[in-house]
Scaffold this motif. Sequence first.
Motif, PDB file in Angstrom:
ATOM      1  N   SER A  95      54.472  44.926  75.197  1.00  0.00           N
ATOM      2  CA  SER A  95      54.082  46.294  75.529  1.00  0.00           C
ATOM      3  C   SER A  95      53.863  47.132  74.270  1.00  0.00           C
ATOM      4  CB  SER A  95      55.130  46.958  76.427  1.00  0.00           C
ATOM      5  OG  SER A  95      56.400  46.964  75.801  1.00  0.00           O
ATOM      6  N   ALA A  96      54.682  46.917  73.237  1.00  0.00           N
ATOM      7  CA  ALA A  96      54.510  47.664  71.990  1.00  0.00           C
ATOM      8  C   ALA A  96      53.198  47.287  71.317  1.00  0.00           C
ATOM      9  CB  ALA A  96      55.681  47.400  71.047  1.00  0.00           C
ATOM     10  N   LEU A  97      52.858  45.997  71.333  1.00  0.00           N
ATOM     11  CA  LEU A  97      51.606  45.556  70.716  1.00  0.00           C
ATOM     12  C   LEU A  97      50.399  46.092  71.477  1.00  0.00           C
ATOM     13  CD1 LEU A  97      50.284  43.899  68.507  1.00  0.00           C
ATOM     14  CD2 LEU A  97      50.412  41.895  69.996  1.00  0.00           C
ATOM     15  N   LYS A  98      50.503  46.119  72.784  1.00  0.00           N
ATOM     16  CA  LYS A  98      49.414  46.667  73.598  1.00  0.00           C
ATOM     17  C   LYS A  98      49.202  48.145  73.279  1.00  0.00           C
ATOM     18  CE  LYS A  98      48.062  47.611  78.374  1.00  0.00           C
ATOM     19  NZ  LYS A  98      48.485  47.579  79.793  1.00  0.00           N
ATOM     20  N   PHE A  99      50.305  48.888  73.131  1.00  0.00           N
ATOM     21  CA  PHE A  99      50.207  50.311  72.808  1.00  0.00           C
ATOM     22  C   PHE A  99      49.597  50.506  71.422  1.00  0.00           C
ATOM     23  CE2 PHE A  99      52.240  54.204  71.018  1.00  0.00           C
ATOM     24  CZ  PHE A  99      51.592  55.120  71.830  1.00  0.00           C
ATOM     25  N   ARG A 100      50.007  49.677  70.464  1.00  0.00           N
ATOM     26  CA  ARG A 100      49.448  49.787  69.119  1.00  0.00           C
ATOM     27  C   ARG A 100      47.949  49.498  69.138  1.00  0.00           C
ATOM     28  NH1 ARG A 100      46.233  47.887  66.604  1.00  0.00           N
ATOM     29  NH2 ARG A 100      47.037  45.768  66.445  1.00  0.00           N
ATOM     30  N   GLU A 101      47.515  48.538  69.938  1.00  0.00           N
ATOM     31  CA  GLU A 101      46.097  48.233  70.057  1.00  0.00           C
ATOM     32  C   GLU A 101      45.327  49.428  70.609  1.00  0.00           C
ATOM     33  OE1 GLU A 101      46.238  44.718  72.432  1.00  0.00           O
ATOM     34  OE2 GLU A 101      46.237  43.367  70.699  1.00  0.00           O
ATOM     35  N   GLN A 102      45.937  50.135  71.546  1.00  0.00           N
ATOM     36  CA  GLN A 102      45.297  51.333  72.094  1.00  0.00           C
ATOM     37  C   GLN A 102      45.199  52.430  71.041  1.00  0.00           C
ATOM     38  OE1 GLN A 102      48.010  51.853  75.388  1.00  0.00           O
ATOM     39  NE2 GLN A 102      46.642  50.826  76.839  1.00  0.00           N
ATOM     40  N   LEU A 103      46.244  52.559  70.225  1.00  0.00           N
ATOM     41  CA  LEU A 103      46.209  53.512  69.126  1.00  0.00           C
ATOM     42  C   LEU A 103      45.055  53.198  68.179  1.00  0.00           C
ATOM     43  CD1 LEU A 103      49.925  53.953  67.927  1.00  0.00           C
ATOM     44  CD2 LEU A 103      48.545  55.569  69.233  1.00  0.00           C
ATOM     45  N   GLY A 104      44.928  51.921  67.846  1.00  0.00           N
ATOM     46  CA  GLY A 104      43.883  51.508  66.916  1.00  0.00           C
ATOM     47  C   GLY A 104      42.494  51.794  67.439  1.00  0.00           C
ATOM     48  N   LEU A 105      42.294  51.541  68.712  1.00  0.00           N
ATOM     49  CA  LEU A 105      40.989  51.789  69.318  1.00  0.00           C
ATOM     50  C   LEU A 105      40.642  53.271  69.261  1.00  0.00           C
ATOM     51  CD1 LEU A 105      38.589  50.595  70.869  1.00  0.00           C
ATOM     52  CD2 LEU A 105      39.857  51.008  72.987  1.00  0.00           C
ATOM     53  N   GLU A 106      41.615  54.119  69.573  1.00  0.00           N
ATOM     54  CA  GLU A 106      41.376  55.563  69.549  1.00  0.00           C
ATOM     55  C   GLU A 106      41.201  56.077  68.125  1.00  0.00           C
ATOM     56  OE1 GLU A 106      40.656  59.380  70.607  1.00  0.00           O
ATOM     57  OE2 GLU A 106      40.814  57.667  71.983  1.00  0.00           O
ATOM     58  N   PHE A 107      42.062  55.609  67.214  1.00  0.00           N
ATOM     59  CA  PHE A 107      42.017  56.157  65.864  1.00  0.00           C
ATOM     60  C   PHE A 107      40.766  55.705  65.102  1.00  0.00           C
ATOM     61  CE2 PHE A 107      43.801  56.959  61.506  1.00  0.00           C
ATOM     62  CZ  PHE A 107      43.927  58.333  61.683  1.00  0.00           C
ATOM     63  N   ALA A 108      40.230  54.553  65.469  1.00  0.00           N
ATOM     64  CA  ALA A 108      38.984  54.112  64.842  1.00  0.00           C
ATOM     65  C   ALA A 108      37.886  55.144  65.066  1.00  0.00           C
ATOM     66  CB  ALA A 108      38.561  52.751  65.399  1.00  0.00           C
ATOM     67  N   HIS A 109      37.812  55.688  66.257  1.00  0.00           N
ATOM     68  CA  HIS A 109      36.807  56.702  66.566  1.00  0.00           C
ATOM     69  C   HIS A 109      37.157  58.038  65.918  1.00  0.00           C
ATOM     70  CE1 HIS A 109      34.253  54.464  69.418  1.00  0.00           C
ATOM     71  NE2 HIS A 109      35.361  53.807  69.698  1.00  0.00           N
ATOM     72  N   VAL A 110      38.437  58.350  65.829  1.00  0.00           N
ATOM     73  CA  VAL A 110      38.849  59.582  65.149  1.00  0.00           C
ATOM     74  C   VAL A 110      38.390  59.559  63.697  1.00  0.00           C
ATOM     75  CG1 VAL A 110      40.850  60.903  64.330  1.00  0.00           C
ATOM     76  CG2 VAL A 110      40.826  60.016  66.665  1.00  0.00           C
ATOM     77  N   VAL A 111      38.653  58.445  63.011  1.00  0.00           N
ATOM     78  CA  VAL A 111      38.284  58.332  61.600  1.00  0.00           C
ATOM     79  C   VAL A 111      36.772  58.288  61.439  1.00  0.00           C
ATOM     80  CG1 VAL A 111      38.477  56.906  59.528  1.00  0.00           C
ATOM     81  CG2 VAL A 111      40.451  57.179  61.020  1.00  0.00           C
ATOM     82  N   TYR A 112      36.105  57.465  62.229  1.00  0.00           N
ATOM     83  CA  TYR A 112      34.650  57.313  62.106  1.00  0.00           C
ATOM     84  C   TYR A 112      33.931  58.638  62.379  1.00  0.00           C
ATOM     85  CZ  TYR A 112      30.045  55.106  62.482  1.00  0.00           C
ATOM     86  OH  TYR A 112      28.735  54.746  62.276  1.00  0.00           O
ATOM     87  N   ASP A 113      34.450  59.376  63.348  1.00  0.00           N
ATOM     88  CA  ASP A 113      33.798  60.620  63.754  1.00  0.00           C
ATOM     89  C   ASP A 113      34.162  61.811  62.868  1.00  0.00           C
ATOM     90  OD1 ASP A 113      32.805  59.077  65.787  1.00  0.00           O
ATOM     91  OD2 ASP A 113      34.016  59.983  67.371  1.00  0.00           O
ATOM     92  N   GLY A 114      35.012  61.602  61.863  1.00  0.00           N
ATOM     93  CA  GLY A 114      35.361  62.694  60.966  1.00  0.00           C
ATOM     94  C   GLY A 114      36.339  63.684  61.544  1.00  0.00           C
ATOM     95  N   ARG A 115      37.265  63.201  62.377  1.00  0.00           N
ATOM     96  CA  ARG A 115      38.235  64.094  63.024  1.00  0.00           C
ATOM     97  C   ARG A 115      39.639  63.954  62.446  1.00  0.00           C
ATOM     98  NH1 ARG A 115      38.614  62.657  68.654  1.00  0.00           N
ATOM     99  NH2 ARG A 115      37.460  60.730  68.293  1.00  0.00           N
ATOM    100  N   TRP A 116      39.739  63.595  61.164  1.00  0.00           N
ATOM    101  CA  TRP A 116      41.057  63.386  60.553  1.00  0.00           C
ATOM    102  C   TRP A 116      41.911  64.646  60.624  1.00  0.00           C
ATOM    103  CZ3 TRP A 116      42.744  58.726  58.211  1.00  0.00           C
ATOM    104  CH2 TRP A 116      44.022  58.797  57.640  1.00  0.00           C
ATOM    105  N   PHE A 117      41.313  65.798  60.345  1.00  0.00           N
ATOM    106  CA  PHE A 117      42.074  67.051  60.306  1.00  0.00           C
ATOM    107  C   PHE A 117      42.008  67.780  61.648  1.00  0.00           C
ATOM    108  CE2 PHE A 117      40.677  66.332  55.858  1.00  0.00           C
ATOM    109  CZ  PHE A 117      41.933  66.117  55.307  1.00  0.00           C
TER     110      PHE A 117
END
Length: 405
Positions: free
Chosen positions: A300-322
């Motif tokens: 369950s922890a690994l699944k949650f981390r994978e979801q974090l990664g999927l979301e954060f990839a778009h955050v970083v790519y889209d320029g939403r760091w701040f």
Amino acid sequence: MSETSINKVLLAYSGGLDTSAIIPWLKENYGCEVVAFAADVGQGDEELEGLEEKALYSGASECYIVDLKEELVKDYIYPTVMTGAVYEGQYLLGTSMARPIIAKAQVEVARQVGADALCHGCTGKGNDQVRFESAFAALAPDLKVIAPWREWDMSSREDLLSYLAERNIKTTASATKIYSRDANAWHISHEGGELEDPWCEPTEKVWTMTVSPEQAPDTPERISLNFEKGRLTKVNGELLSPYKALCKLNELAGAHGVGRLDIVENRLVGMKSRGCYETPGGTVLMAAYKALEHLVLDKSALKFREQLGLEFAHVVYDGRWFTQITPPILAAAESMAQSMTGEVVVKLYKGQATVVQRQSPYSLYSEDFATFGADDVYDQSHAEGFIRLFSLSSRIKALTSVKGD
């Protein structure tokens, strides 16, 4: 076009053709002082050599070069690695990760010199204009942003060269620039030339950071990576700073042709683009970190981390760091990284980085439980009851269907 209210502009300056032309253009069209700013994010000495001289020659009053290499790796690359962020399943976000730290430093220098405007050389078709301006909006909404490529009537390298020639400003750029490249400590990207046709295979002229896998050594090399709470601390037993550890990985992996990527990606602005990326050290680091995760995190922890990664990839790519979403994502990743301590051995061979050994004091793997031999910790007869409960909903559905017939 003139803005009499603009007195001093801080320009993100690279020394290339575009920003060399932007300096005189700003002075002519805004009647302002131009201060050049460059970020050292590990792009290499060649790009930074003579930069201040070039900026002053083009008309800048000052040039600031800020060393961000260690901070980039420590505060932007490592946190992103801990989330497992990979854009569209392949891209390791090399250009994207560097933009927030560059924008942040640009704002800080602007405050320092008393600038009332910020300027960048991004085109109106790319992602970077969004990344920079979104960061500026979050960090310095009071400063005006000038984007010359969206204002001037020049549209080609020939136009820019003619513009500089008319003003007797010399440049080393030529009319035939094959590739557009962006480099930092994490990677180098390549666009343009034959890459504009997705059917054209990249020639060896494209790649600059890695050897061809076909020409890589015929003998594999094994390297050891040590992690402490999610951070890489040692390479082959040598204690290194974040930036120097990444440089070491780049050197080792690049020599084996590791980290080449050729993709067609979806830009934030709506169009597709074809790019080639080289991320040798990052490819090894991500593979090693993922192997450690699989050893330490439960299902369950690994699944949650994978979801974090999927979301954060778009955050970083889209320029939403701040933006508001970044702190909670990084806090969750940081929490899971507290048990990400251990050692991973990666084999480098002909373009591949393969994990072959891993160990951690927090490992959840138990040979006693996993063995196919006789053991005292797992009664296989207990599995029957678990399976009946696990599949109960399917059983009920099937029985209900039988009654309905």
